[in-house]
Motif scaffolding. Structure first.
Motif, mmCIF file in Angstrom:
data_model
loop_
_atom_site.group_PDB
_atom_site.id
_atom_site.type_symbol
_atom_site.label_atom_id
_atom_site.label_comp_id
_atom_site.label_asym_id
_atom_site.label_seq_id
_atom_site.Cartn_x
_atom_site.Cartn_y
_atom_site.Cartn_z
ATOM 1 N N ASN A 298 0.772 -0.935 0.074
ATOM 2 C CA ASN A 298 0.019 -0.027 -0.274
ATOM 3 C C ASN A 298 0.609 1.364 -0.022
ATOM 4 O O ASN A 298 0.840 1.922 -0.821
ATOM 5 N N HIS A 301 1.870 1.743 -3.755
ATOM 6 C CA HIS A 301 1.252 1.450 -4.048
ATOM 7 C C HIS A 301 1.148 4.371 -4.201
ATOM 8 O O HIS A 301 1.310 4.626 -5.138
ATOM 9 N N CYS A 305 1.959 6.933 -6.780
ATOM 10 C CA CYS A 305 0.649 7.772 -7.287
ATOM 11 C C CYS A 305 -0.004 9.065 -8.236
ATOM 12 O O CYS A 305 0.361 9.005 -9.182
ATOM 13 N N VAL A 316 -2.113 1.330 -13.536
ATOM 14 C CA VAL A 316 -0.474 0.801 -12.929
ATOM 15 C C VAL A 316 0.706 0.039 -14.170
ATOM 16 O O VAL A 316 1.449 0.156 -13.761
ATOM 17 N N PHE A 361 2.286 -5.340 -9.268
ATOM 18 C CA PHE A 361 2.253 -4.111 -9.979
ATOM 19 C C PHE A 361 1.976 -4.782 -11.897
ATOM 20 O O PHE A 361 1.555 -3.264 -12.226
ATOM 21 N N TRP A 370 -4.170 4.690 -10.962
ATOM 22 C CA TRP A 370 -3.862 5.545 -10.769
ATOM 23 C C TRP A 370 -4.867 6.787 -10.351
ATOM 24 O O TRP A 370 -4.960 6.755 -8.876
ATOM 25 N N ILE A 373 -6.407 4.517 -7.244
ATOM 26 C CA ILE A 373 -5.415 4.944 -6.150
ATOM 27 C C ILE A 373 -5.666 6.252 -5.363
ATOM 28 O O ILE A 373 -5.168 6.530 -4.507
#
Length: 496
Positions: A298, A301, A305, A316, A361, A370, A373
């Motif tokens: 996480n 990410h 982002c 991604v 990913f 993205w 996210i």
């Protein structure tokens, strides 16, 4: 033709991994609340694999808590469904189909509650699994006398009470309860709400004692990307390969993990499906697994982002196809590991997980945007990454370069335009309405130049601490912002 038990003998085992004939006859050992794709792609798959190895030898009664449409859909296919496992595994493309027969039947709570309760009288029933989303494990005002109770904890309480009554309080007939809802202490929280339901319903003290002592409510952590249904093109291609139609077919990535808090042999014995899976962990505490996932998956990410959006990548997968951006993500995982210095965390395990993150990913079968996210970006940055940044200040050296670059990209991404009470980011090739409850505050800071950056970093309401306490961090973020604006994100990373 539609997939069913009758056509299995006609299917080509080279195209799909088929269930054994004997596994259809295994008794129901599990009741599962929820028909969603995460359950079918992770716990149900794990139980199916154990059954095929001749280990667990138990099937699943699934409860549809709301509505009844799934009952007919599953019955039409003899409760079979195909799991398409697509992605990168050790850097190599993996594509395979598994025909899952772990589910014995699906019942609707709204119309078959008595039938569901009757299954509590089954001698073989041992495990209760759930995924009712985060709003399922909540306080309520219902009672077990309702048919059915309106809340999920109420349903669990009613089910366990039927079992308690049928077996006259036999302590050996308790169950293992495995909630997979993505909330902290999910087992402990569910237990508390079940106890409250019992008390609210006026159930006897002996049942409360049995509930506490004969049953094991376990905290769990699940980790697998299960996007769900294949898109139309993928579905058509898959059905041509398989030779049958399957309206319940779903996709999952190769990676999976299920960590379950387990502190006694009684629980471990009932969870015998774990013996077949190196990715199922029965451990005294799931804390370390949560920490690894939160920071390395996480957190990566979140640091990536804004950088990806600024670099012009929509998904991604697209970003990971760029060698420079992939190096950035790899660098992030290395820096994050350097800040995870808990002696309980094994470095080799962290590095292995980091390599798996890169594969996940880069999965060419997933379209993870993205923009999605970026939802609640500031909260994610605080929860996932600020502890890492604060940890980095103990290193007595300059702030970690990729983490500071990712944070600088976040600051630039949140530098939005205000329009009719909304905050719009339209500087990097697409217009994105920021879904972030701190967007207004970030907008105000962005209007104040370098002074605004200082105020942003020292805002303890945002971060829980002052990021100005990290020596050199403000200067590094300012330099990184300038480099990104002048040269673009990818060039800024290369020059660092």
């Amino acid at each position: 033709m539609i997939v069913s038990k009758n056509i299995i003998s006609e299917l080509n085992a080279a195209n799909v991994i088929l269930p054994s004939a004997e596994s259809f006859d295994y008794p129901e050992k599990v009741i599962q609340f929820g028909t969603g794709v995460l359950l079918r792609g992770l716990p149900d798959f794990i139980i199916h694999q154990a059954n095929q190895a001749g280990e667990f030898k138990g099937r699943i009664l699934v409860v549809q808590s709301t509505g009844s449409g799934a009952v007919e859909s599953f019955a039409k296919q003899d409760n079979l469904y195909t799991l398409a496992i697509n992605g990168l595994d050790g850097g190599e493309i993996r594509e395979e189909f598994v025909l899952i027969n772990a589910i014995s039947r699906v019942c609707a709570a709204s119309s078959q509650w008595e039938e569901i309760l009757k299954s509590a009288e089954n001698e073989d029933m041992q495990i209760l699994i759930s995924n009712t989303t985060e709003v399922g494990i909540v306080a309520s005002a219902d009672t077990v006398q309702e048919m059915p109770p309106s809340s999920f904890p109420g349903k669990v309480c009613a089910y366990l009470y039927r079992r308690y009554k049928h077996f006259n309080g036999d302590s050996s007939k308790g169950m293992v309860i495995l909630p997979t809802e993505l909330i902290d202490n999910n087992g402990k929280q569910l237990k508390q709400f079940v106890l409250e339901a019992a008390d609210r319903s006026g159930l006897e003290a002996d049942f409360l004692n049995w509930l506490e002592t004969a049953n094991d409510f376990c905290d769990t952590l699940v980790d697998r990307i299960v996007p769900g249904k294949l898109n139309a093109e993928q579905q058509t291609k898959a059905q041509q390969t398989l030779g049958y139609e399957d309206d319940l077919m779903i996709m999952a990535e190769p990676y999976y993990l299920w960590a379950i808090s387990c502190n006694n042999e009684r629980t471990a014995h009932k969870l015998s499906f774990a013996e077949q899976h190196a990715s199922v962990h029965l451990v005294p505490s799931i804390k370390n697994f949560k920490e690894i996932k939160l920071r390395l998956l996480n957190g990566t990410h979140t640091f990536s982002c804004a950088a990806a959006i600024i670099a012009g990548f929509k998904t991604v997968k697209e970003a990971m196809e760029d060698n420079t951006f992939r190096r950035f993500v790899s660098s992030l995982t290395e820096e994050i590991i350097s800040c995870m210095d808990d002696p309980d965390l094994n470095k080799e395990e962290l590095e292995r997980f980091a390599r798996q993150v890169l594969d996940r990913f880069a999965n060419p079968f997933l379209e993870h945007r993205w923009e999605s996210i970026s939802l609640n970006y500031t909260t994610k940055m605080r929860m996932r990454n600020v502890p890492l940044l604060l940890k980095s200040k103990e290193r007595d050296e300059c702030p970690l370069s990729s983490m500071s670059l990712g944070f600088a990209a976040y600051v630039l991404f949140m530098r939005s335009k205000e329009s009719a009470g909304q905050y719009i980011q339209d500087a990097y090739g697409s217009s994105i309405t920021l879904q972030d409850d701190q967007a207004g505050k970030l907008y105000a800071y962005s209007q104040q130049g370098h002074e605004g950056l200082v105020k942003l970093l020292e805002d303890q309401d945002l971060w829980g601490a002052s990021l100005m306490d990290i020596s050199g961090f403000a200067e590094q973020v300012q330099r990184d912002k300038h480099a990104i604006v002048q040269n673009g994100f990818l060039k800024a990373f290369e020059e660092k």
